[in-house]
Enzyme design. Structure first.
Site, PDB file in Angstrom:
ATOM      1  N   SER A 251       0.841  -1.197  -0.119  1.00  0.00           N
ATOM      2  CA  SER A 251      -0.014  -0.191  -0.021  1.00  0.00           C
ATOM      3  C   SER A 251       0.838   1.435  -0.045  1.00  0.00           C
ATOM      4  CB  SER A 251      -0.814  -0.105   1.422  1.00  0.00           C
ATOM      5  OG  SER A 251      -1.648   1.208   1.195  1.00  0.00           O
TER       6      SER A 251
ATOM      7  N   LYS B  56      -4.810  -6.882   3.149  1.00  0.00           N
ATOM      8  CA  LYS B  56      -4.644  -5.730   2.286  1.00  0.00           C
ATOM      9  C   LYS B  56      -5.915  -5.203   1.758  1.00  0.00           C
ATOM     10  CE  LYS B  56      -3.270  -2.372  -0.200  1.00  0.00           C
ATOM     11  NZ  LYS B  56      -3.847  -2.126  -1.499  1.00  0.00           N
TER      12      LYS B  56
ATOM     13  N   HIS C  19      -7.883  -3.482   4.429  1.00  0.00           N
ATOM     14  CA  HIS C  19      -6.893  -2.096   4.588  1.00  0.00           C
ATOM     15  C   HIS C  19      -7.737  -1.346   3.458  1.00  0.00           C
ATOM     16  CE1 HIS C  19      -4.373   0.711   2.329  1.00  0.00           C
ATOM     17  NE2 HIS C  19      -3.878   0.876   3.556  1.00  0.00           N
ATOM     18  N   ASN C  20      -8.144  -1.837   2.065  1.00  0.00           N
ATOM     19  CA  ASN C  20      -8.731  -1.200   1.244  1.00  0.00           C
ATOM     20  C   ASN C  20     -10.091  -0.864   1.611  1.00  0.00           C
ATOM     21  OD1 ASN C  20      -6.438  -1.372   0.194  1.00  0.00           O
ATOM     22  ND2 ASN C  20      -7.262  -1.812  -2.159  1.00  0.00           N
TER      23      ASN C  20
ATOM     24  N   GLU D 191      -9.997   1.944   3.742  1.00  0.00           N
ATOM     25  CA  GLU D 191      -9.710   3.118   3.045  1.00  0.00           C
ATOM     26  C   GLU D 191     -11.103   3.659   2.077  1.00  0.00           C
ATOM     27  OE1 GLU D 191      -6.446   2.371   0.141  1.00  0.00           O
ATOM     28  OE2 GLU D 191      -7.819   2.676  -1.279  1.00  0.00           O
TER      29      GLU D 191
HETATM   30  C1  6PG Z   1      -3.145   1.498  -1.692  1.00  0.00           C
HETATM   31  C2  6PG Z   1      -4.387   1.450  -2.536  1.00  0.00           C
HETATM   32  C3  6PG Z   1      -4.080   1.128  -3.861  1.00  0.00           C
HETATM   33  C4  6PG Z   1      -5.201   1.463  -4.673  1.00  0.00           C
HETATM   34  C5  6PG Z   1      -6.476   0.542  -4.921  1.00  0.00           C
HETATM   35  C6  6PG Z   1      -7.888   0.867  -4.343  1.00  0.00           C
HETATM   36  O1  6PG Z   1      -3.111   1.063  -0.569  1.00  0.00           O
HETATM   37  O2  6PG Z   1      -2.197   1.812  -2.027  1.00  0.00           O
HETATM   38  O3  6PG Z   1      -5.438   0.944  -1.838  1.00  0.00           O
HETATM   39  O4  6PG Z   1      -4.055  -0.450  -3.634  1.00  0.00           O
HETATM   40  O5  6PG Z   1      -5.687   2.866  -4.660  1.00  0.00           O
HETATM   41  O6  6PG Z   1      -6.303   0.142  -6.049  1.00  0.00           O
HETATM   42  O7  6PG Z   1      -8.515   0.973  -5.595  1.00  0.00           O
HETATM   43  P1  6PG Z   1     -10.164   1.200  -6.088  1.00  0.00           P
HETATM   44  O8  6PG Z   1     -10.436   2.419  -5.474  1.00  0.00           O
HETATM   45  O9  6PG Z   1     -10.046   1.631  -7.465  1.00  0.00           O
HETATM   46  O10 6PG Z   1     -10.891  -0.034  -5.832  1.00  0.00           O
END
Ligand code: 6PG
Length: 622
Positions: free
Chosen positions: A288, A343, A346-347, A350
């Site tokens: 990430s 991960k 994590h997203n 995010e």
């Molecule tokens: C990171 C991000 C990275 C990317 C993803 C999310 O941790 O560096 O999460 O992996 O931004 O592709 O993508 P989407 O918003 O396109 O689903």
């Protein structure tokens, strides 16, 4: 290295001369007691060797401050080599001079005044553990040829391979090379579309001066020291399987593939098992930090066999971001697909953090602020709620596009690459209510229906003028409240997967590697490192309970005001609804159970029956 009599000193000093670096004979560094013992014909044991090996290690570290050096030493066991290269593994190159027992005996006995008993030589062969990661050269060649072969191999072999030079692959390659690692770079050749990508990339950056560029697989794989370490930086999905298929014929037992893309954790488990059956290690690794993180230091989440991880640990740790204590934001997560699972979550976290900021933007806009003014408000939030995403949001809001702000001119349709979708599936499959992640994902989906939204707006647009009766402090408090719930739900999901799949994940360590380099790094994440030392459920932590209680009136007010003013804030609203639902002692699920029993005889349990017995009722009154 090699057994006595392979010609280490001759070859070593010749090579040192060719490379213009100092030469040291390990035998000259034995302490007196070892020399005494050997002169009596007594063999040295591991204990005798320890101090000596450490001295040679210190010598190597010292020499690395200049141009490095050549040290010759039998180094027969792996454990000796571990001591010799301690703290400098990534800068140590092993050259193994290999010869047969008969050839060596013959050569030694042919030398004037030299004799080595075949017993002594045999004992050396007995303890010899041939290195897997060395340049191996046969001593049947002449010394000059051996030196040439070594030089060529030193120049032609890399310790780490990068497969796929997209944005992330390129940044990681530069990061590795800038840490002094010899890297091989691969990017496929596609006529007219992808031509000489690796070669041109190498020529673009000075840190890649010694990198080896390739666009065909066999020479790329052959350029790597064994066991080979290859990081795949290709798009998640079928292409990963294709790349594995293409690489396999050239790989050997013990080689290590690292998948650094956002792969689905279930696929990672399948690939892990498949490659295990071929004796190839597979490390599914979350990375990430985006392009900049990959270049300057990402947060790295590797999953797979611990033993295989150990072999790539020096590389991954060297390129990772560093936490507040200067420790690498990289840790072995667990087995199978656990690296990609965390991960993925994590997203998910995010997605929520981004959605909360987007909803905040919507509210502050409705309160009459322009993007610059919103940026100023958010700037003030840094004191108590700072995060990377908050910081970049402030930058984004200030970006102008002519006389307007750029953000105003960006189409309001949010994309996604699938990880939020998978997290939502995982939370449903594991039976964990990570509702904010689902809600953030669906908010993105709703955004995508732009035409339908515009059409629906004609019928449903708010009649009244928006009048949000909110203060900045209430908004900030509500934001803090929702973020706590988000982190609770995300980590709760990880904890459940850990139990279910027996991964033994360490939540505090996970929070630690997410304190820098990654997209969800924040002051709150740093706070959680300690919180998770004593609990896996932050909703049982006294300080967090008190904080939520203090913040609750604000989130109630914010959500109510938005509903009254027709402003969609699904994530803010989900956070308070979740906590209300999660903290209600008597819920309405009794009615659900009754309904299920009514139409499907699914039975129910009674509150006053501690035996947990199941009942069925004939519900119709007549
Ligand atoms: C990171 C991000 C990275 C990317 C993803 C999310 O941790 O560096 O999460 O992996 O931004 O592709 O993508 P989407 O918003 O396109 O689903």
């Amino acid at each position: 290295m090699g057994v006595s009599g392979v010609g280490k000193s001759t070859i070593g000093s010749l090579l040192a001369k060719e490379l213009s670096i100092p030469f040291f004979d390990g035998d000259d560094y034995h302490p007196e007691e070892n020399i005494l013992k050997m002169s009596k014909g007594e063999p040295l044991n591991d204990n005798d060797r320890l101090g000596w090996l450490q001295t040679l290690n210190k010598l190597a570290i010292q020499q690395l401050k200049n141009k490095g050096c050549i040290i010759v030493c039998s180094a027969l066991k792996e454990s000796y080599r571990t001591i010799l290269s301690a703290t400098i593994t990534q800068h140590t190159k092993w050259v193994f001079l290999k010869g047969s027992f008969n050839l060596i005996t013959e050569r030694i006995n042919a030398r004037k005044n030299h004799f080595m008993s075949s017993d002594l030589l045999k004992s050396q062969f007995d303890i010899l553990e041939e290195p897997k990661n060395a340049i191996t050269v046969s001593i049947s060649l002449t010394p000059n040829t051996i030196v040439k072969v070594i030089q060529k191999k030193l120049a032609d072999t890399s310790e780490f391979g990068l497969f796929g030079l997209g944005v992330m692959g390129k940044s990681l390659s530069r990061n590795l090379a800038s840490k002094g690692f010899a890297v091989s770079l691969f990017n496929r050749h596609v006529d007219g579309k992808e031509v000489d990508i690796a070669k041109n990339f190498k020529n673009e950056f000075k840190e890649l001066a010694t990198a080896l560029p390739f666009d065909s697989i066999a020479p790329f794989v052959n350029s790597l020291q064994k066991p080979r370490k290859i990081m795949l930086m290709v798009n998640a999905g079928k292409i990963v399987d294709q790349v594995i298929k293409d690489l396999l014929p050239f790989l050997e037992e013990g080689d290590i593939l690292i998948d650094g893309g956002n792969s689905n954790y279930n696929k990672t488990k399948e690939r892990f098992d498949y490659l295990k059956s071929k004796n190839i290690h597979f490390i599914g690794t979350g990375v990430s930090g985006g392009e900049e993180g990959a270049l300057k230091g990402p947060s790295i989440m590797p999953g797979g066999d611990k033993k295989a991880y150990k072999q790539v640990q020096p590389y991954l740790e060297a390129i990772a971001a560093k936490d507040a204590n200067n420790l690498p934001c990289c840790t072995h997560i667990g087995t199978e697909g656990s690296g990609h699972f965390v991960k993925m979550v994590h997203n998910g976290i995010e997605y929520v953090e981004m959605q909360l900021l987007a909803e905040t933007f919507l509210m502050l806009k409705a309160m009459g602020n322009n993007p610059d003014q919103i940026a100023t408000v958010l700037e003030g939030w840094k004191n108590t709620a700072n995060s990377y995403l908050l910081e970049i949001t402030i930058d984004i809001l200030q970006k102008k596009d002519g006389d307007d702000w750029l953000v105003h001119n960006i189409m309001d349709k949010a994309g996604n690459k699938g990880t939020g979708n998978w997290t939502t599936i995982a939370t449903a499959e594991l039976g964990v209510p990570s509702t904010m992640i689902a809600s953030a994902l669906f908010a993105r989906y709703i955004s995508f229906f732009k035409d339908e939204r515009v059409a629906a707006n004609i019928h449903f647009k708010s009649e009244q003028k928006t009048k949000l009766n909110l203060t900045n402090t209430e908004l900030l408090n509500a934001y803090k409240f929702a973020r706590i719930i988000n982190h609770y739900q995300g980590f709760r999901l990880i904890d459940e997967a850990s139990t279910r799949y027996n991964w033994g994940l360490n939540l505090s360590e996970l929070a630690r590697i997410w304190t820098n380099g990654c997209i969800i790094r924040s002051d709150f994440m740093s706070h959680l490192v300690n919180t998770f030392k004593t609990t896996t459920n932050i909703l049982t932590n006294k300080q967090i309970i008190e904080e939520l209680k203090t913040l609750k009136p604000s989130i109630k007010k914010v959500v109510s005001e938005c509903v009254l003013n027709d402003l969609p804030i699904p994530n803010f609203s989900e956070s308070i609804n979740f906590l209300n639902g999660f903290s209600i002692a008597d819920s309405s699920a009794n009615l659900i159970q009754a309904q299920r029993d009514y139409f499907g005889a699914h039975t129910y349990q009674r509150k006053n029956d501690v035996s947990n017995k199941f009942y069925h009722t004939y519900w119709k009154n007549n």
